[in-house]
Enzyme design. Structure first.
Site, short mmCIF file in Angstrom:
data_model
loop_
_atom_site.label_atom_id
_atom_site.label_comp_id
_atom_site.label_asym_id
_atom_site.label_seq_id
_atom_site.Cartn_x
_atom_site.Cartn_y
_atom_site.Cartn_z
CG HIS A 31 -4.02 -3.40 2.48
ND1 HIS A 31 -3.04 -3.04 3.39
CD2 HIS A 31 -4.65 -2.26 2.12
CE1 HIS A 31 -3.08 -1.74 3.58
NE2 HIS A 31 -4.05 -1.23 2.82
CB CYS A 84 -1.01 -0.03 1.14
SG CYS A 84 -2.36 1.15 0.91
CD GLU A 108 -2.14 -6.23 4.84
OE1 GLU A 108 -2.37 -5.06 5.18
OE2 GLU A 108 -1.59 -6.52 3.76
#
Length: 211
Positions: free
Chosen positions: A191, A82, A193
């Site tokens: 992202h 990001c 994650e």
């Protein structure tokens, strides 16, 4: 033998979610701002959320730009996520304020020209052939984005026997850079994650590729 990965703690980013996701991807993970530890690990992850200028200020406070530069000069892997990817570029422009980035890639992070901002939610990407990060993932795989700014024009050109970086694109109002693979230096605007199984597969691919 598990790869040793450091998530760089410079006051910005989803540190614990990145730590958990990388642990699930098979890495031995440390969250730290320690200069030496970040230098010596197998892979360095630079997260980032919020404003470009604030992230650069936090990064410089822990000499993060030096850590990144020294790692890359030795061919040691770095993954930006990001705003952690955005600050790898030469500059960011937000609300008329221009901030110098790490300068590892030329180019400008600027506001997306889109009817709705932020770009928040799931979106597909167009990954090039030969991608390491997106290996084994289908073309319609979706990743989770949260951002209003991005790189709209990829300006780095290589020659003299150097291989071209692999640039992945996505679209929200306009095309923007969704990921870059440039030797040891890689980054994702989305992202991983927060991207479920797709993000987990991408992180596994990165960890598996660590030398």
């Amino acid at each position: 033998m598990k790869k040793n990965v450091v998530v760089l703690d410079y006051g910005s980013g989803n540190l614990r979610s990145a730590e958990r996701a990388l642990t699930r991807a098979g890495a031995e993970v440390t969250v730290t701002s320690d200069f030496q530890t970040a230098q010596e690990c197998d892979g360095l992850v630079v997260p980032g959320v919020g404003a470009f200028a604030a992230c650069m200020e936090g990064l410089k406070a822990v000499r993060g730009e030096q850590i990144i530069g020294r790692r890359l000069s030795g061919g040691r892997p770095v993954l930006g996520i990001c705003v952690g990817m955005q600050i790898l570029f030469a500059r960011g422009v937000e609300h008329g304020v221009e901030t110098e980035g790490c300068g590892e890639w030329p180019g400008t992070v600027e506001q997306l020209d889109a009817p709705v901002l932020p770009h928040m939610g799931w979106n597909t990407v167009k990954a090039p052939a030969g991608s390491v990060l997106f290996d084994g993932l289908d073309a319609d795989t979706r990743f989770y984005f949260v951002h209003s700014y991005g790189v709209r024009d990829w300006v780095l050109r290589t020659g003299d026997g150097f291989s071209e970086p692999l640039v992945t694109w996505a679209e929200h109002g306009v095309p923007f850079v969704a990921a870059v693979e440039n030797g040891p230096l890689m980054g994702t605007q989305f992202h991983p994650e927060k991207s479920g199984d797709a993000g987990a597969a991408l992180l596994r691919n990165w960890v598996k590729a660590l030398p």
